[in-house]
Write an enzyme that holds these catalytic residues in place. Structure first.
Site, PDB file in Angstrom:
ATOM      1  N   LYS A 206       0.832  -1.199   0.000  1.00  0.00           N
ATOM      2  CA  LYS A 206       0.000   0.000   0.000  1.00  0.00           C
ATOM      3  C   LYS A 206       0.874   1.259   0.000  1.00  0.00           C
ATOM      4  O   LYS A 206       0.680   2.163  -0.782  1.00  0.00           O
ATOM      5  CB  LYS A 206      -0.939  -0.029   1.209  1.00  0.00           C
ATOM      6  CG  LYS A 206      -1.842   1.174   1.303  1.00  0.00           C
ATOM      7  CD  LYS A 206      -2.846   1.040   2.449  1.00  0.00           C
ATOM      8  CE  LYS A 206      -3.597   2.349   2.638  1.00  0.00           C
ATOM      9  NZ  LYS A 206      -4.554   2.305   3.729  1.00  0.00           N
ATOM     10  N   GLU A 212      10.513  -4.729   4.564  1.00  0.00           N
ATOM     11  CA  GLU A 212      10.592  -6.133   4.157  1.00  0.00           C
ATOM     12  C   GLU A 212      10.295  -6.287   2.673  1.00  0.00           C
ATOM     13  O   GLU A 212      11.014  -6.961   1.929  1.00  0.00           O
ATOM     14  CB  GLU A 212       9.583  -6.986   4.942  1.00  0.00           C
ATOM     15  CG  GLU A 212       9.858  -7.118   6.423  1.00  0.00           C
ATOM     16  CD  GLU A 212       9.148  -6.051   7.255  1.00  0.00           C
ATOM     17  OE1 GLU A 212       8.962  -4.913   6.765  1.00  0.00           O
ATOM     18  OE2 GLU A 212       8.781  -6.362   8.405  1.00  0.00           O
ATOM     19  N   GLY A 267      -5.011  -1.729   4.881  1.00  0.00           N
ATOM     20  CA  GLY A 267      -4.153  -2.833   4.436  1.00  0.00           C
ATOM     21  C   GLY A 267      -4.785  -4.196   4.668  1.00  0.00           C
ATOM     22  O   GLY A 267      -4.834  -5.044   3.778  1.00  0.00           O
ATOM     23  N   ARG A 268      -5.304  -4.421   5.866  1.00  0.00           N
ATOM     24  CA  ARG A 268      -5.838  -5.755   6.183  1.00  0.00           C
ATOM     25  C   ARG A 268      -7.237  -5.963   5.621  1.00  0.00           C
ATOM     26  O   ARG A 268      -7.833  -7.003   5.824  1.00  0.00           O
ATOM     27  CB  ARG A 268      -5.779  -5.994   7.696  1.00  0.00           C
ATOM     28  CG  ARG A 268      -6.446  -4.932   8.526  1.00  0.00           C
ATOM     29  CD  ARG A 268      -6.062  -5.067   9.991  1.00  0.00           C
ATOM     30  NE  ARG A 268      -6.568  -3.969  10.803  1.00  0.00           N
ATOM     31  CZ  ARG A 268      -5.967  -2.792  10.955  1.00  0.00           C
ATOM     32  NH1 ARG A 268      -4.818  -2.558  10.333  1.00  0.00           N
ATOM     33  NH2 ARG A 268      -6.485  -1.853  11.712  1.00  0.00           N
ATOM     34  N   GLU A 353      -4.863  -6.732  14.718  1.00  0.00           N
ATOM     35  CA  GLU A 353      -4.379  -5.405  14.328  1.00  0.00           C
ATOM     36  C   GLU A 353      -5.531  -4.392  14.382  1.00  0.00           C
ATOM     37  O   GLU A 353      -5.312  -3.200  14.555  1.00  0.00           O
ATOM     38  CB  GLU A 353      -3.759  -5.448  12.922  1.00  0.00           C
ATOM     39  CG  GLU A 353      -2.818  -4.302  12.641  1.00  0.00           C
ATOM     40  CD  GLU A 353      -1.936  -4.503  11.420  1.00  0.00           C
ATOM     41  OE1 GLU A 353      -0.797  -5.002  11.551  1.00  0.00           O
ATOM     42  OE2 GLU A 353      -2.381  -4.169  10.312  1.00  0.00           O
ATOM     43  N   HIS A 384      -4.831 -33.014  17.792  1.00  0.00           N
ATOM     44  CA  HIS A 384      -3.707 -33.789  18.306  1.00  0.00           C
ATOM     45  C   HIS A 384      -2.586 -32.889  18.807  1.00  0.00           C
ATOM     46  O   HIS A 384      -1.471 -33.350  19.012  1.00  0.00           O
ATOM     47  CB  HIS A 384      -3.203 -34.749  17.225  1.00  0.00           C
ATOM     48  CG  HIS A 384      -4.241 -35.745  16.830  1.00  0.00           C
ATOM     49  ND1 HIS A 384      -4.374 -36.979  17.444  1.00  0.00           N
ATOM     50  CD2 HIS A 384      -5.247 -35.674  15.916  1.00  0.00           C
ATOM     51  CE1 HIS A 384      -5.396 -37.628  16.909  1.00  0.00           C
ATOM     52  NE2 HIS A 384      -5.947 -36.858  15.984  1.00  0.00           N
ATOM     53  N   LYS A 512       9.055  -0.788  14.292  1.00  0.00           N
ATOM     54  CA  LYS A 512       9.624  -0.467  12.970  1.00  0.00           C
ATOM     55  C   LYS A 512      10.692   0.614  13.103  1.00  0.00           C
ATOM     56  O   LYS A 512      11.771   0.524  12.536  1.00  0.00           O
ATOM     57  CB  LYS A 512       8.525   0.085  12.045  1.00  0.00           C
ATOM     58  CG  LYS A 512       7.627  -0.947  11.425  1.00  0.00           C
ATOM     59  CD  LYS A 512       6.744  -0.256  10.373  1.00  0.00           C
ATOM     60  CE  LYS A 512       5.539  -1.097  10.027  1.00  0.00           C
ATOM     61  NZ  LYS A 512       4.577  -0.420   9.167  1.00  0.00           N
TER      62      LYS A 512
HETATM   63  O1  F6P Z   1       2.133  -4.309   9.901  1.00  0.00           O
HETATM   64  C1  F6P Z   1       1.760  -3.006   9.657  1.00  0.00           C
HETATM   65  C2  F6P Z   1       1.267  -2.796   8.268  1.00  0.00           C
HETATM   66  O2  F6P Z   1       1.134  -1.431   8.066  1.00  0.00           O
HETATM   67  C3  F6P Z   1      -0.051  -3.508   7.985  1.00  0.00           C
HETATM   68  O3  F6P Z   1      -1.148  -2.843   8.442  1.00  0.00           O
HETATM   69  C4  F6P Z   1       0.018  -3.648   6.512  1.00  0.00           C
HETATM   70  O4  F6P Z   1      -0.903  -4.579   6.078  1.00  0.00           O
HETATM   71  C5  F6P Z   1       1.449  -4.055   6.320  1.00  0.00           C
HETATM   72  O5  F6P Z   1       2.155  -3.305   7.282  1.00  0.00           O
HETATM   73  C6  F6P Z   1       2.023  -3.853   4.960  1.00  0.00           C
HETATM   74  O6  F6P Z   1       2.021  -2.509   4.557  1.00  0.00           O
HETATM   75  P1  F6P Z   1       2.206  -2.097   3.074  1.00  0.00           P
HETATM   76  O7  F6P Z   1       1.109  -2.686   2.273  1.00  0.00           O
HETATM   77  O8  F6P Z   1       2.180  -0.605   3.053  1.00  0.00           O
HETATM   78  O9  F6P Z   1       3.536  -2.625   2.597  1.00  0.00           O
END
Ligand code: F6P
Length: 547
Positions: A206, A212, A267-268, A353, A384, A512
């Site tokens: 987003k 990452e 995002g979620r 979240e 199990h 972060k």
């Molecule tokens: O973990 C925090 C967060 O902002 C989430 O809400 C989001 O889904 C994820 O990081 C990834 O963010 P982006 O889509 O901006 O890379």
């Protein structure tokens, strides 16, 4: 509004919980032979049996009263209207618009958002069909055989869960896989199985600033360049999904290859947007549209149904009942479907979240429990491993069983066993086994009096452990869409009752920020002054390991 736990509705529920403490579910079932039918709802291919909860009609009435006190209907309408219900980020929350299939209007600041949504959906459809049909060629003229979606959190968990859930709908000619972790092991191991000439990367973020995702995307780009030469290769092997055009272009992806979404998509809650592109690639656009249609049906139910017949509302209020009036702070989600194995992980982000918050939307610290700890894995494997604790442990666990009645896989005898196990677990949790029953069973097996005395406490199950059973016709795209939307709305309703902003996630920021400071130390090979002694020691050890 005064805090919800000071309201008469809350106080009445506290009193009711005390009154009901002496009425185990087993008794409630005996007193009311129709209970198993009374506490059920059916909607959008989902049959919800919530009779195995510590509730009566009165409980439900009081819970509905609590939802009314929290102004649920008004908050729901405000969300649908495009008001900025995500107040700490000053954003509207309109994921429902993404799957809108009817005449309903969705507007942000007076502007109809549907034309933009339709235009991106059309582009996704054209692109996914081009890749799936082999018309989209890689840099060397070969068809794409593998898609790697690079993203994390909401930009990965949803599409990954859906692709796996709909595995039976996937074509064997196009494999879609996901990389999220910055641990190079994940990307390196996957790349070792792929060819640059036939691999397409979808970089999904987003913000397009997530450490990452950008780290993985840069490594993937280098791998692609190493394998194919020249920057021109990137245009045939990289597409982006983002709200941040500038950052996408800076990364080197042609804006022609970018699929847009908007800041009013959390995002979620974004799998319905272009973030769902890997789903369209994996199962085809028609299935993706069916997924949206299933969610739309659930949206319309959520918007229109009276609270007492509203599936997300009922599911949410049951969770509130346990979290706030029965000291249960944890929810196990147990799909009896192997391909739904990523559903618990998806729901962990969706729920924790959203509602893992300790202050209300007005910034006032709450005095009551909010979002539960969500976890789980598929049955029968789960039986199990951790079911012992759910049956006989000291904690009260809320359990959602999710069971498709029909399987996509035709191995004889398997599905009956799966169904039998799921139903039996719910039954066992509810009824338990009394000392008299346990004694009779031990006697029947020939144990002597001393052995019975010794074993009896271990063989008693307290029962009265709540569960919901969500029966699905089958895991089709439509039913899956409805199921996901059901949980989204459930989470929203709980957030409203608890007075939270369920659409921000400030709690992930501090880690972060500190990670980027520590990364600076690791890259400069020096330990910043002012670090606490533990972190400083750990940084020094990490630096020593690099020497
Ligand atoms: O973990 C925090 C967060 O902002 C989430 O809400 C989001 O889904 C994820 O990081 C990834 O963010 P982006 O889509 O901006 O890379």
């Amino acid at each position: 509004m005064p805090p919800i736990d000071q309201s008469p509705a809350w106080k009445a529920l506290e009193q009711h919980a005390t009154d009901l403490a002496d009425s185990p579910m087993r008794d409630l079932f005996e007193q009311d032979p129709a209970r198993g039918q009374r506490f059920t709802l059916e909607q959008c291919g989902i049959y919800l049996d919530y009779s195995k909860n510590r509730i009566t009609e009165q409980t439900l009435g009081l819970l509905i009263g609590l939802a009314e006190t929290a102004d649920l209907v008004s908050w729901r309408d405000r969300m649908v209207r495009g008001d900025r219900v995500n107040n700490t980020e000053d954003r509207a929350v309109l994921h429902m618009a993404l799957r809108n299939r009817g005449p309903r209007e969705y507007r942000v600041d007076g502007r109809d958002v549907m034309p933009d949504i339709r235009s991106v959906l059309d582009r996704m459809s054209a692109f996914s069909e081009a890749v799936r049909s082999g018309r989209w060629l890689g840099h060397t003229g070969q068809c794409i055989t593998d898609v790697v979606s690079i993203g994390i959190g909401g930009s990965s968990l949803g599409p990954k869960m859906v692709c796996e859930a709909l595995r039976a709908y996937q074509s064997p000619d196009l494999r879609v896989q996901f990389v999220s972790n910055v641990d190079g092991a994940q990307l390196a191991q996957l790349l070792a199985t792929l060819q640059p000439a036939t691999t397409l990367f979808v970089v999904a973020s987003k913000t397009f600033t997530t450490q990452e995702t950008l780290t993985n995307a840069r490594s993937a780009r280098q791998w692609c360049l190493d394998g194919l030469g020249g920057d021109a290769a990137i245009a045939r092997h990289f597409v982006a999904v983002s709200t941040n055009r500038t950052a996408v272009v800076e990364f080197g992806i042609d804006p022609e290859n970018m699929f847009e979404f908007w800041d009013w998509v959390g995002g979620r809650y974004s799998l319905w947007s272009a973030i769902g592109l890997p789903v369209a690639l994996a199962v085809g656009n028609e299935c993706f549209e069916q997924l949206l249609a299933g969610a739309y049906e659930m949206d319309e139910h959520f918007i229109a149904a009276p609270l007492e017949n509203n599936m997300p509302v009922i599911l949410a209020l049951l969770g509130v009942w346990y979290s706030n009036f029965a000291h249960s702070h944890t929810l196990a989600v147990i799909p009896y479907d192997q391909n739904l194995r990523f559903l618990p992980a998806y729901l962990q982000q969706a729920d924790m979240e959203s509602n893992g918050k300790r202050v209300t939307r007005d910034g006032v610290a709450v005095d009551y429990q909010t979002g539960p700890v969500v976890w789980g894995q598929p049955g029968t494997d789960a039986q199990h491993s951790f079911f012992q604790l759910i049956h006989q442990g000291t904690r009260l666990v809320q359990t959602d069983f999710i069971l498709p009645l029909r399987s996509h896989y035709a191995l004889t005898g398997h599905h009956d066993k799966l169904i039998a196990n799921c139903l039996a677990q719910a039954q066992a949790l509810m009824q338990g086994r009394t000392a008299a029953e346990a004694r009779a069973e031990l006697e029947e097996h020939g144990f002597d009096a001393a052995a019975i005395q010794r074993l009896l406490p271990h063989r008693v199950f307290p029962g009265n452990r709540p569960s919901n059973l969500l029966l699905l016709d089958q895991v089709t795209p439509t039913v899956l869409g409805a199921l996901i939307a059901l949980y989204e709305h459930k989470i929203f309703v709980q957030g409203v009752v608890w007075g939270l902003d369920s659409f921000d996630q400030w709690g992930v920021e501090l880690g972060k920020q500190l990670a980027s400071e520590i990364l600076g130390d690791l890259e400069r090979a020096s330990c910043s002054p002012g670090l606490d002694s533990s972190t400083a020691g750990l940084v020094r050890r990490s630096l020593a390991a690099k020497e």
